[in-house]
Write a protein that holds these residues in place. Structure first.
Motif, mmCIF file in Angstrom:
data_model
loop_
_atom_site.group_PDB
_atom_site.id
_atom_site.type_symbol
_atom_site.label_atom_id
_atom_site.label_comp_id
_atom_site.label_asym_id
_atom_site.label_seq_id
_atom_site.Cartn_x
_atom_site.Cartn_y
_atom_site.Cartn_z
ATOM 1 N N ALA A 165 0.813 -1.217 0.000
ATOM 2 C CA ALA A 165 0.000 0.000 0.000
ATOM 3 C C ALA A 165 0.847 1.269 0.000
ATOM 4 C CB ALA A 165 -0.937 -0.007 1.208
ATOM 5 N N GLY A 166 1.936 1.264 0.776
ATOM 6 C CA GLY A 166 2.756 2.464 0.907
ATOM 7 C C GLY A 166 3.417 2.922 -0.376
ATOM 8 N N GLN A 169 0.712 4.703 -4.438
ATOM 9 C CA GLN A 169 0.420 6.027 -5.003
ATOM 10 C C GLN A 169 1.590 6.554 -5.829
ATOM 11 O OE1 GLN A 169 -2.646 7.878 -4.786
ATOM 12 N NE2 GLN A 169 -1.533 8.810 -6.490
ATOM 13 N N ASN A 185 -5.909 -1.774 -9.685
ATOM 14 C CA ASN A 185 -5.188 -1.632 -8.428
ATOM 15 C C ASN A 185 -5.510 -2.764 -7.458
ATOM 16 O OD1 ASN A 185 -3.748 -0.557 -6.233
ATOM 17 N ND2 ASN A 185 -5.543 0.576 -5.520
ATOM 18 N N PRO A 188 -3.929 -2.423 -1.215
ATOM 19 C CA PRO A 188 -5.016 -2.084 -0.286
ATOM 20 C C PRO A 188 -5.025 -0.611 0.100
ATOM 21 C CG PRO A 188 -3.231 -3.148 0.891
ATOM 22 C CD PRO A 188 -2.848 -3.183 -0.561
ATOM 23 N N THR A 189 -5.225 0.247 -0.879
ATOM 24 C CA THR A 189 -5.278 1.688 -0.648
ATOM 25 C C THR A 189 -6.055 2.344 -1.773
ATOM 26 O OG1 THR A 189 -3.927 3.658 -0.171
ATOM 27 C CG2 THR A 189 -3.149 2.198 -1.913
ATOM 28 N N VAL A 190 -6.554 3.534 -1.511
ATOM 29 C CA VAL A 190 -7.286 4.295 -2.528
ATOM 30 C C VAL A 190 -6.302 5.193 -3.264
ATOM 31 C CG1 VAL A 190 -9.095 6.011 -2.935
ATOM 32 C CG2 VAL A 190 -9.412 4.246 -1.194
ATOM 33 N N LYS A 201 -10.456 -1.069 -8.655
ATOM 34 C CA LYS A 201 -9.805 -1.555 -7.441
ATOM 35 C C LYS A 201 -10.258 -2.973 -7.120
ATOM 36 C CE LYS A 201 -9.108 -0.487 -2.549
ATOM 37 N NZ LYS A 201 -7.709 -0.925 -2.627
ATOM 38 N N ASP A 203 -9.841 -5.443 -3.973
ATOM 39 C CA ASP A 203 -9.346 -5.594 -2.599
ATOM 40 C C ASP A 203 -9.890 -6.905 -2.042
ATOM 41 O OD1 ASP A 203 -8.861 -5.436 0.195
ATOM 42 O OD2 ASP A 203 -8.659 -3.254 0.016
#
Length: 257
Positions: A165-166, A169, A185, A188-190, A201, A203
């Protein structure tokens, strides 16, 4: 062969609703299974059941494609496969890059269904220098330093993100800046993207949590049903029932809380 950058599917220009577009892959999957069994025609009811929708909705969806079937005969399976594949853009060659070749990314790279559905894995990209050159599904992993060049050289417009996740973006920003306009994507992030970039997405943890909710609800309903079945008739019916004598006179069979 046409590539993703220069040819776009016609769904938006033809005004097909997004909900219909989301169901077209379901129809295509069901039709492909029929085609593989050499089934020549299918009724709207049979196809709707196979796709998990109702037949009225299916007929409405197909009307956007200009396909209405033949009364008493149904829909031509092979022609519908072609129609839906063309509408989704699957008759073209779509080069795809997968960024993040961990367990999930490697599993995606090994998925055999991409090629048969109009997608070609053009490159696998990972930030770990130790991964560079390592073949996964027969494709050597390349370092993220090469991301922009890879996208340009392969004329890529679709990117798949399967990073932690980090990092998602930052990877997304680089993909968009390099010309990618559609992103799948798995992180696990928007993601935040500019107008004109489509993001889908996936997930897995959210989907499992939704299933857990339904399982908990079903368990609760079963427990309530079992409790109701085991309760005395007076409790099940909610009636006070006959009174009994107590030291202070008549006492209801069911006392108030």
């Amino acid at each position: 062969m046409a590539t993703g950058r220069t040819h776009r599917p016609a769904t938006r220009s033809r005004g097909i609703p997004e909900a219909t577009v989301a169901r077209l892959p379901l129809y295509l999957r069901a039709l492909t299974a029929l085609s593989e069994r050499s089934v020549p025609t299918v009724s709207s009811e049979e196809l709707a059941a196979a796709a998990g929708v109702n037949s009225a909705k299916l007929r409405k969806d197909f009307s956007y494609l200009g396909s209405y079937g033949t009364r008493g005969v149904g829909y031509d399976v092979e022609y519908l496969v072609y129609q839906i594949s063309r509408e989704l853009g699957l008759t073209q060659d779509w080069p795809v890059v997968i960024v993040g070749i961990g367990n999930l990314g490697a599993a995606l790279a090994n998925y055999g269904g991409f090629a048969s559905r109009g997608f070609r894995v053009a490159a696998l990209i990972d930030a770990d220098p130790a991964m560079a050159g390592t073949p996964v599904a027969g494709i050597p992993v390349q370092h993220t330093d090469e991301l922009e060049k890879i996208i340009e050289d392969n004329d890529v417009s679709i990117g798949v993100i399967s990073t932690p996740a980090g990092a998602a973006q930052q990877v997304c920003d680089r993909l968009v800046a390099a010309g990618v306009t559609s992103i799948l994507n798995f992180a696990p992030t928007v993601l935040s993207v500019p107008d004109g970039v489509d993001v889908r997405k996936v997930d897995l943890s959210i989907e499992l949590q939704i299933l857990a909710f339904h399982e908990q609800r079903k368990a609760g309903e079963e427990a309530d049903a079992e409790g109701a079945a085991a309760a005395p008739p007076a409790v099940r019916g909610g009636s006070a029932g006959p009174a009994r004598k107590g030291p202070d006179g008549d006492v209801p069979a069911v006392m108030p809380a």
